[in-house]
Scaffold this motif. Structure first.
Motif, PDB file in Angstrom:
ATOM      1  N   VAL A 227      65.855  -1.101  64.037  1.00  0.00           N
ATOM      2  CA  VAL A 227      64.657  -1.388  64.829  1.00  0.00           C
ATOM      3  C   VAL A 227      63.919  -2.546  64.175  1.00  0.00           C
ATOM      4  N   THR A 228      63.639  -3.579  64.932  1.00  0.00           N
ATOM      5  CA  THR A 228      62.920  -4.752  64.421  1.00  0.00           C
ATOM      6  C   THR A 228      61.447  -4.753  64.782  1.00  0.00           C
ATOM      7  N   GLY A 229      61.087  -4.143  65.915  1.00  0.00           N
ATOM      8  CA  GLY A 229      59.708  -4.184  66.381  1.00  0.00           C
ATOM      9  C   GLY A 229      59.361  -5.413  67.167  1.00  0.00           C
ATOM     10  N   ARG A 230      60.279  -6.371  67.267  1.00  0.00           N
ATOM     11  CA  ARG A 230      60.042  -7.616  68.008  1.00  0.00           C
ATOM     12  C   ARG A 230      60.732  -7.526  69.360  1.00  0.00           C
ATOM     13  N   LEU A 231      59.982  -7.750  70.412  1.00  0.00           N
ATOM     14  CA  LEU A 231      60.514  -7.682  71.762  1.00  0.00           C
ATOM     15  C   LEU A 231      61.027  -9.051  72.193  1.00  0.00           C
ATOM     16  N   THR A 232      62.071  -9.028  72.976  1.00  0.00           N
ATOM     17  CA  THR A 232      62.556 -10.269  73.564  1.00  0.00           C
ATOM     18  C   THR A 232      61.639 -10.681  74.711  1.00  0.00           C
ATOM     19  N   VAL A 233      61.890 -11.871  75.245  1.00  0.00           N
ATOM     20  CA  VAL A 233      61.064 -12.367  76.352  1.00  0.00           C
ATOM     21  C   VAL A 233      61.219 -11.460  77.563  1.00  0.00           C
ATOM     22  N   LYS A 234      62.429 -11.019  77.815  1.00  0.00           N
ATOM     23  CA  LYS A 234      62.667 -10.150  78.968  1.00  0.00           C
ATOM     24  C   LYS A 234      61.984  -8.800  78.771  1.00  0.00           C
ATOM     25  N   GLU A 235      62.084  -8.230  77.555  1.00  0.00           N
ATOM     26  CA  GLU A 235      61.439  -6.944  77.287  1.00  0.00           C
ATOM     27  C   GLU A 235      59.915  -7.068  77.350  1.00  0.00           C
ATOM     28  N   THR A 236      59.374  -8.172  76.842  1.00  0.00           N
ATOM     29  CA  THR A 236      57.923  -8.374  76.894  1.00  0.00           C
ATOM     30  C   THR A 236      57.438  -8.501  78.333  1.00  0.00           C
ATOM     31  N   ALA A 237      58.160  -9.253  79.141  1.00  0.00           N
ATOM     32  CA  ALA A 237      57.763  -9.412  80.540  1.00  0.00           C
ATOM     33  C   ALA A 237      57.823  -8.080  81.283  1.00  0.00           C
ATOM     34  N   TYR A 238      58.853  -7.295  81.013  1.00  0.00           N
ATOM     35  CA  TYR A 238      58.953  -5.994  81.678  1.00  0.00           C
ATOM     36  C   TYR A 238      57.825  -5.059  81.245  1.00  0.00           C
ATOM     37  N   LEU A 239      57.510  -5.067  79.945  1.00  0.00           N
ATOM     38  CA  LEU A 239      56.436  -4.195  79.450  1.00  0.00           C
ATOM     39  C   LEU A 239      55.092  -4.598  80.046  1.00  0.00           C
ATOM     40  N   LEU A 240      54.821  -5.890  80.113  1.00  0.00           N
ATOM     41  CA  LEU A 240      53.550  -6.350  80.673  1.00  0.00           C
ATOM     42  C   LEU A 240      53.460  -6.055  82.163  1.00  0.00           C
ATOM     43  N   SER A 241      54.596  -6.082  82.840  1.00  0.00           N
ATOM     44  CA  SER A 241      54.578  -5.778  84.277  1.00  0.00           C
ATOM     45  C   SER A 241      54.301  -4.309  84.548  1.00  0.00           C
ATOM     46  N   GLN A 242      54.593  -3.456  83.583  1.00  0.00           N
ATOM     47  CA  GLN A 242      54.357  -2.026  83.766  1.00  0.00           C
ATOM     48  C   GLN A 242      52.906  -1.636  83.490  1.00  0.00           C
ATOM     49  N   LEU A 243      52.169  -2.511  82.849  1.00  0.00           N
ATOM     50  CA  LEU A 243      50.763  -2.196  82.568  1.00  0.00           C
ATOM     51  C   LEU A 243      49.944  -2.315  83.838  1.00  0.00           C
ATOM     52  N   PRO A 244      49.032  -1.396  84.100  1.00  0.00           N
ATOM     53  CA  PRO A 244      48.204  -1.487  85.309  1.00  0.00           C
ATOM     54  C   PRO A 244      47.218  -2.635  85.218  1.00  0.00           C
ATOM     55  N   ASP A 245      46.847  -3.129  86.354  1.00  0.00           N
ATOM     56  CA  ASP A 245      45.894  -4.233  86.419  1.00  0.00           C
ATOM     57  C   ASP A 245      44.517  -3.756  85.954  1.00  0.00           C
ATOM     58  N   GLN A 246      43.834  -4.611  85.168  1.00  0.00           N
ATOM     59  CA  GLN A 246      42.539  -4.234  84.614  1.00  0.00           C
ATOM     60  C   GLN A 246      41.508  -4.023  85.723  1.00  0.00           C
ATOM     61  N   ASP A 247      41.563  -4.802  86.819  1.00  0.00           N
ATOM     62  CA  ASP A 247      40.596  -4.631  87.909  1.00  0.00           C
ATOM     63  C   ASP A 247      40.797  -3.292  88.609  1.00  0.00           C
ATOM     64  N   LYS A 248      42.063  -2.895  88.807  1.00  0.00           N
ATOM     65  CA  LYS A 248      42.324  -1.610  89.444  1.00  0.00           C
ATOM     66  C   LYS A 248      41.857  -0.465  88.567  1.00  0.00           C
ATOM     67  N   VAL A 249      42.039  -0.640  87.241  1.00  0.00           N
ATOM     68  CA  VAL A 249      41.583   0.409  86.320  1.00  0.00           C
ATOM     69  C   VAL A 249      40.076   0.548  86.379  1.00  0.00           C
ATOM     70  N   LYS A 250      39.352  -0.573  86.398  1.00  0.00           N
ATOM     71  CA  LYS A 250      37.887  -0.517  86.459  1.00  0.00           C
ATOM     72  C   LYS A 250      37.429   0.104  87.780  1.00  0.00           C
ATOM     73  N   TYR A 251      38.105  -0.256  88.894  1.00  0.00           N
ATOM     74  CA  TYR A 251      37.720   0.291  90.190  1.00  0.00           C
ATOM     75  C   TYR A 251      37.954   1.803  90.240  1.00  0.00           C
ATOM     76  N   SER A 252      39.076   2.250  89.677  1.00  0.00           N
ATOM     77  CA  SER A 252      39.350   3.687  89.668  1.00  0.00           C
ATOM     78  C   SER A 252      38.355   4.439  88.802  1.00  0.00           C
ATOM     79  N   ARG A 253      37.901   3.787  87.726  1.00  0.00           N
ATOM     80  CA  ARG A 253      36.905   4.440  86.855  1.00  0.00           C
ATOM     81  C   ARG A 253      35.563   4.544  87.580  1.00  0.00           C
TER      82      ARG A 253
END
Length: 596
Positions: A227-253
């Motif tokens: 395990v290196t802990g460093r994500l590739t460009v593809k893994e980073t893009a996929y992880l960021l795409s899975q994060l919810p949008d900050q505006d939607k989070v604020k609206y739901s709150r």
């Protein structure tokens, strides 16, 4: 009659004066040699008499001790004069000699022991000098003695002036305290520096407890995964795409604020009902422990590296830290202050005892190892695909990555409050010194904000109604879950009660059955029977704790009822470990060997 008495006194004084003058005009005492009597020395403490000596002038301070009725009396007196002859071979070796220090004055200490039943002894300190009038007497050095029933204060008052004695004692005490404080400060600084360099600021688990454990190396299953802990460009893009949008989070709150206020009274009533059902329920589920899985750290080591990277993520700290990777992040003071304040509000909404469902990953002490934190997240999965409980021990004053670790965990906590949980540990309770990457005034402000946020952290968690998770120990004052649930927060280290200190500072010991004070720390020792009582009070089967590093980062004790967890490989131990708890309460330890 009075006139006659005065005349007698005058006659006696005149007789003594004539005898003294006659004695002074004599050549020498028969004890001294008759050769070269040209060395003039004092022979009386008030300088009223001198004698001519052959070998040397001496000063003697003599302490005489003798025994009376099974008690000792002491007699102190002072003598000046010439070096006397002696027929004792041992005392002849101690006579003054001009060849000893090439004519310079010197001092000899020796003792003369008697043979009678009174056990007399003479303790002598003799100063020899070889120039005229060199044995100048010390003022107020006349003979005095101490009685058996005198106190030490009366003895000192009899010998010295009480006013001068008080000044001398006070000055000496102040000097001793100043020297002691300086030496203690210097030694603690050297010790903390050495411990920070060697990674030994954490507490080691008791050696007898390690030997008593039934954990064997042969049960470890090597997966061969690096395990290196460093994500590739593809893994980073996929992880960021899975994060919810900050505006939607604020609206739901914002949308949930009205519903929370309307259901606040109902949730308060249901809380007591749920607690009673847990206590009066049919019991807890059984916990199973699988053999540990072994992985290995790979990459650029365990220290924090600085790098310059172009960040294209939007203005959200979590996005940017994920894209930046396991490297030193260029924080601004406003980012840190806003993040820690928001996290404090999030944790203030939680109770002191968290009730967490199973299917979660438990991470122990990270101790500021930012690269290892990325390795664990890469290995187990990032939220929201994985739920994580941190036992505490995130910070470390000697590690430059402590702020990065805390900032990333707090960012995940603010974005996923139902997937990330943080408990309060000893490093979060003790004073934290941030590395000097910002202005000193800004650094103190950030440190104050971190301290204020840590006062809101919960103290314990129950996973799946069967696993108790704490940072270090348990308290004998806890008889039920409500005693932890109703602990007051926020609370600083200075205002903690005994229960809170026991949870954070208590340590296990194989030499203790229940509880025993530990003079080396703020907490106590607790034993095997104390863990059974703790599990019974919280209706749990297993207790998980951190704080102490162990050989493989994971060590079950006392029939697998107590699990010790350490998640910082290379910091005190060659291994780090985490626990993966499934919905069926199957615990799978995952070990990570440090990078060599």
């Amino acid at each position: 009659m009075k006139l006659l008495e005065k005349c007698m006194v005058l006659l006696i004084n005149a007789h003594l004066l004539m005898a003294t003058v006659a004695k002074n005009t004599t050549t020498l005492d028969p004890r001294y040699d008759e050769m070269n009597n040209d060395l003039v020395c004092y022979s009386k403490y008030d300088k009223s008499r001198v004698v001519r000596c052959n070998s040397a002038c001496v000063q003697k301070r003599i302490v005489s001790r003798y025994k009376i009725n099974s008690e000792y009396d002491f007699d102190f007196y002072y003598r000046v004069g010439c070096e006397s002859k002696s027929f004792n071979p041992e005392l002849q070796k101690l006579q003054c000699s001009v060849k000893e220090f090439y004519g310079s004055a010197y001092t000899i200490d020796y003792m003369i022991k008697g043979d009678t039943t009174r056990n007399p002894r003479l303790f002598v300190r003799k100063t020899c000098c070889f120039t005229p009038y060199c044995n100048e007497p010390v003022l107020y050095s006349h003979r005095y003695w101490f009685r058996r029933n005198w106190s030490m204060l009366a003895i000192m008052r009899n010998k010295y002036n009480s006013q001068h004695l008080l000044l001398f004692v006070v000055t000496s005490l102040i000097g001793i305290l100043m020297v002691y404080g300086i030496v203690t400060k210097v030694m603690s600084w050297f010790k903390s520096k050495q411990m920070s360099q060697s990674g030994q600021k954490c507490r080691e688990l008791e050696h007898e407890l390690i030997l008593e454990s039934s954990f064997k190396d042969s049960t470890i299953v090597d997966t061969g995964l690096e395990v290196t802990g460093r994500l590739t460009v593809k893994e980073t893009a996929y992880l960021l795409s899975q994060l919810p949008d900050q505006d939607k989070v604020k609206y739901s709150r914002m949308k949930s604020v009205s519903t929370e206020e309307s259901s606040k009274s109902k949730s308060a009533q249901s809380l007591a009902v749920v607690e009673s059902e847990v206590v009066a329920g049919s019991g807890t589920r059984r916990v199973f422990i699988k053999p540990p899985l072994k992985t290995k750290a790979k990459g650029w080591g365990h220290t924090l590296w600085s790098t310059v990277r172009t960040i294209n993520s939007p203005y959200d700290l979590l996005y940017r830290m994920i894209e930046h990777g396991p490297y030193q992040y260029p924080f601004t003071a406003l980012e840190l202050l806003c993040l820690f304040e928001e996290t404090a509000f999030k944790m203030a909404e939680e109770p002191s005892l968290l009730q967490i469902e199973a299917d979660i990953t438990v991470i122990g002490d990270i101790r500021g190892r930012y690269a290892d934190l990325h390795r664990w997240l890469q290995l187990t999965g990032w939220p929201p695909h994985n739920r994580i409980l941190f036992l505490g021990g995130i910070l470390d004053s000697g590690e430059s990555g402590s702020v990065e670790c805390l900032a990333l965990i707090c960012s995940l906590k603010c974005r996923f409050p139902k997937h990330v949980f943080i408990l309060r540990g000893e490093p979060e309770t003790s004073p934290f010194r941030m590395s000097t990457r910002l202005h000193p005034v800004i650094t103190r402000a950030v440190q104050s904000c971190i301290k204020r946020m840590c006062t809101h952290m919960p103290f314990a968690a129950i996973i799946g109604k069967s696993v108790l998770a704490v940072y270090s120990g348990f308290s004998p004052m806890i008889r039920e879950k409500g005693h932890i649930h109703h602990l007051f927060r926020p609370v600083t280290a200075e205002h903690m009660n005994a229960v809170e200190r026991h949870i954070i500072f208590n340590q296990p010991s194989n030499r203790v059955r229940m509880y025993r004070p530990n003079p080396n720390t703020e907490g106590d020792w607790f034993g095997k029977q104390a863990v059974k009582r703790a599990c019974k009070a919280t209706r749990c089967n297993v207790m998980i704790r951190g704080q102490s590093y162990v050989p493989y980062g994971y060590l079950p004790c006392w029939n697998n009822r107590l699990i010790n967890l350490w998640s910082a490989p290379g910091y005190g131990s060659d291994f780090g470990a985490i626990l993966s708890i499934s919905k069926d309460l199957v615990i799978t330890p995952i070990l990570m060997e440090k990078q060599t």
